[in-house]
Design an enzyme around this catalytic site. Structure first.
Site, PDB file in Angstrom:
ATOM      1  N   SER A 112       3.648   2.481   3.141  1.00  0.00           N
ATOM      2  CA  SER A 112       3.029   2.681   2.350  1.00  0.00           C
ATOM      3  C   SER A 112       1.605   4.085   2.414  1.00  0.00           C
ATOM      4  CB  SER A 112       1.866   1.321   3.115  1.00  0.00           C
ATOM      5  OG  SER A 112       1.542   1.415   4.506  1.00  0.00           O
ATOM      6  N   GLN A 114      -1.537   4.415   3.290  1.00  0.00           N
ATOM      7  CA  GLN A 114      -2.657   3.708   3.686  1.00  0.00           C
ATOM      8  C   GLN A 114      -3.579   4.469   4.315  1.00  0.00           C
ATOM      9  OE1 GLN A 114      -0.262   3.671   7.768  1.00  0.00           O
ATOM     10  NE2 GLN A 114       1.307   3.640   6.084  1.00  0.00           N
ATOM     11  N   HIS A 116      -6.006   4.203   8.129  1.00  0.00           N
ATOM     12  CA  HIS A 116      -6.557   3.129   9.265  1.00  0.00           C
ATOM     13  C   HIS A 116      -8.773   2.801   9.854  1.00  0.00           C
ATOM     14  CE1 HIS A 116      -2.503   3.403  10.357  1.00  0.00           C
ATOM     15  NE2 HIS A 116      -2.648   4.769   9.985  1.00  0.00           N
ATOM     16  N   LYS A 139      -7.382   3.289  14.805  1.00  0.00           N
ATOM     17  CA  LYS A 139      -6.324   3.664  15.463  1.00  0.00           C
ATOM     18  C   LYS A 139      -5.879   4.990  14.488  1.00  0.00           C
ATOM     19  CE  LYS A 139      -1.320   2.419  14.057  1.00  0.00           C
ATOM     20  NZ  LYS A 139      -0.566   1.893  12.581  1.00  0.00           N
ATOM     21  N   GLU A 141      -4.442   8.335  14.478  1.00  0.00           N
ATOM     22  CA  GLU A 141      -3.710   9.231  15.288  1.00  0.00           C
ATOM     23  C   GLU A 141      -2.045  10.600  14.573  1.00  0.00           C
ATOM     24  OE1 GLU A 141      -1.250   6.089  12.927  1.00  0.00           O
ATOM     25  OE2 GLU A 141      -1.108   7.755  10.639  1.00  0.00           O
ATOM     26  N   HIS A 281      -3.349   8.099   4.079  1.00  0.00           N
ATOM     27  CA  HIS A 281      -1.833   8.907   3.675  1.00  0.00           C
ATOM     28  C   HIS A 281      -0.548   7.913   4.042  1.00  0.00           C
ATOM     29  CE1 HIS A 281      -2.966   7.232   8.265  1.00  0.00           C
ATOM     30  NE2 HIS A 281      -1.608   7.136   8.036  1.00  0.00           N
ATOM     31  N   ARG A 300      -3.744  -1.222   3.787  1.00  0.00           N
ATOM     32  CA  ARG A 300      -2.137  -1.000   2.701  1.00  0.00           C
ATOM     33  C   ARG A 300      -3.019  -0.642   1.545  1.00  0.00           C
ATOM     34  NH1 ARG A 300       0.028  -3.506   6.464  1.00  0.00           N
ATOM     35  NH2 ARG A 300       1.292  -2.318   7.956  1.00  0.00           N
ATOM     36  N   LYS A 306       3.784  -5.101   1.112  1.00  0.00           N
ATOM     37  CA  LYS A 306       2.913  -6.035   1.940  1.00  0.00           C
ATOM     38  C   LYS A 306       1.610  -6.211   1.295  1.00  0.00           C
ATOM     39  CE  LYS A 306       4.919  -4.630   6.335  1.00  0.00           C
ATOM     40  NZ  LYS A 306       4.989  -4.243   7.923  1.00  0.00           N
TER      41      LYS A 306
END
Length: 427
Positions: A112, A114, A116, A139, A141, A281, A300, A306
């Site tokens: 998706s 998205q 964080h 989060k 990453e 991203h 998202r 979702k």
């Protein structure tokens, strides 16, 4: 108490994963004969989790009681190390929780659009919607390519977005004229990070993501028909393939228009990107090693069945713009080791080592003041420590190394040994 031991990772099946043994996740789980893993050649194997997150906790291999890694580390906090326990106490280190979560991802279908949340936002979202945002941690990453890997990553330079506004009428049709005009007036600014520039980008992105469904579906149909008819402009050639791919996977989805807003990066094995909080991203295809702060929080807004939380996504982005190079993590040699590269993003929770050891050779890693988890992605060999202790390893094996333990990796006589090792230090 062993300082080095094997752990059992958790496999996750999501519909975007690669099917059967085409997935690195399934390959590693099958090669290591992970207890409880039974290969389904028709199933999408998306993620391999290595760590202590409760949604997919690792367990000790040599444990008849099915002990989780977190339970074992709670009983043996010295394996985490006192400095790490103190530094990451708020993240649950004193209860055996590692501050990082290590993964392998195998991506067939795009993830998706998205972002964080940062720590403060994560705490707020968890308090308001614990059913959706299941922990209160941030989060950040890093994604490190195992195979050719493509992703959408951060906002494009403002002039590039302006070019798409001028060359792609279907994209421009989603944006009210006043917002488009305001954006075009600042697109060539010498300070793309200025408050006015960020505000204009936010207004533009928000207009696209909140466009009426009837409008964006109509424009998307026109766009796809034009591309399928070979009518793309020169400026659009770099995204035509991506748009058609996303349309085949998520027909009629507003997230497809993010191709005109976000950098489309194509990476080879060994290349890595880092995504801090608030960076939009979407991973598109490929197999990667991923490491993040221990969290499963995702906001998202597109390319997903979702829950879409567009208000929180729009509100939480940083709106930094520029080419994808600003997200790249360039490795350096680790502590003088000839065959080990260090990927060290600008956050305290984790760094990742990549060891590529020729057949028959050995390489020492000095002790690290914190815990680490390593996965063998190629070959066979051994991990040695404490003078005489040894653990044989092969493809798919996942190994925990306790704080303060120096280890030596040795490749088999006939094969190369490749290992990825995530760790944390409280520096």
């Amino acid at each position: 108490m062993a300082q080095v031991f094997k752990i059992i990772p958790t496999t996750q099946k999501y519909d975007w994963g690669k099917i059967g043994l085409s997935s690195k996740v399934a390959q590693y789980a099958a090669a290591a004969k992970v207890p409880g893993f039974a290969l389904d050649e028709k199933a999408p194997y998306a993620e391999l989790w290595m760590g202590t997150h409760p949604s997919g906790p690792s367990r000790l291999l040599e444990s008849e009681a099915n002990v989780t890694l977190a339970q074992y580390l709670t009983s043996h906090p010295e394996l985490i190390g006192s400095n790490v326990v103190e530094r990451f106490r708020s993240a649950g280190a004193a209860q055996g929780n590692l501050p990082f979560l290590f993964k392998v991802l195998a991506i067939e279908k795009a993830l998706s659009i998205q972002t964080h949340p940062d720590k403060k936002t994560a705490e707020q979202l968890h308090k308001e919607r614990p059913d959706v945002y299941k922990d209160d941690n941030h989060k950040p990453e890093m994604a490190l390519a195992l195979t050719p890997f493509t992703a959408l990553c951060g906002f494009l330079p403002l002039p590039q977005i302006a070019t798409y506004l001028s060359s792609t009428p279907e994209f421009a049709a989603l944006i009210p004229p006043t917002i488009a005009s305001q954006f075009l007036s600042i697109a060539s600014s010498s300070d793309p990070s200025g408050p006015a520039e960020k505000a204009a980008l936010k207004d533009l992105f928000s207009a696209v993501m909140t466009a009426e469904e009837s409008l964006f579906r109509e424009q998307l149909e026109k766009l796809v028909a034009r591309y399928e008819g070979g009518q793309e402009t020169g400026a659009e050639r770099g995204v035509k393939e991506l748009v058609l791919r996303l349309q085949s996977q998520f027909p009629g989805d507003i997230g497809i228009f993010c191709a005109y807003l976000l950098n489309y990066v194509k990476m080879g094995p060994g290349e890595a990107i880092f995504l801090a909080a608030g960076e939009p991203h979407a991973y598109v295809s490929g197999d990667i090693i991923e490491c993040m702060a221990t969290s499963d929080n995702v906001i998202r807004a597109g390319l997903t069945p979702k829950l879409r939380d567009i208000p929180n996504l729009v509100a939480g982005l940083t709106y930094g713009a520029g080419d994808a190079s600003r997200h790249m993590v360039r490795p350096v040699r680790f502590d003088g080791a000839a065959h080990t590269q260090l990927y060290d993003p600008p956050i305290p929770e984790f760094a990742v080592l990549q060891l590529a050891l020729p057949a028959g050779e050995a390489e020492a890693h000095p002790q690290i003041d914190g815990p680490s988890i390593a996965i063998v992605t190629e070959g066979t060999g051994a991990v040695q420590w404490g003078g005489s202790q040894r653990l044989d390893v092969a493809e798919g094996d996942v190994v925990f190394v306790g704080a303060g333990t120096g280890v030596t990796f040795k490749a088999g006589e006939k094969n190369r040994l490749t290992v990825y090792r995530a760790f944390v230090e409280a520096l």
